[in-house]
Design a protein around this motif. Sequence first.
Motif: not given
Length: 153
Positions: A1, A79, A82-83, A85, A106
């Motif tokens: 990240m 990205v 599905h975290r 953001a 993200t």
Amino acid sequence: MVTLLLDSAQLEVVLSPIERALSFRSAGVRVDRSAIVKVQLTDDAWTWLRGVPSPGTHVRGILAMGTWKSSGGADFVVVQRHRPAVVIDLDPSVGVGAEFERLVLTTRHGVALVQALQLEAETEAADVVDIVAPHSAARPRRARAPKVAPATP
């Protein structure tokens, strides 16, 4: 990240070596703080993507990294799955060499970024989490009342 560094003049998106390779960038992204128009938190960054990767990497539903170009301009995207953001809208007319209209990133530190942008920043860049930490008051936890078993006759 990504790591988000903020100082009094700019926001810097620091990329890991893998993120730099997948986004086809030799360095992170720097944005003048005055160019930030709006910051939004989202649970589904995929809905914010617009255009096509140019250059960039896209594996549907897994990762999207790089520059996304559309008829409206260019966005910088990092990205992963599905975290949570953050979506940062920028004013491209502000700042020298402003190349993006939006950043879609993200990160677990979206709330910290929003809070850090509201505070006076130091002249030296620091992680947004470190900027917010001294200003957030830790709430003491309430002790739970012990459960009492009903009395048996």
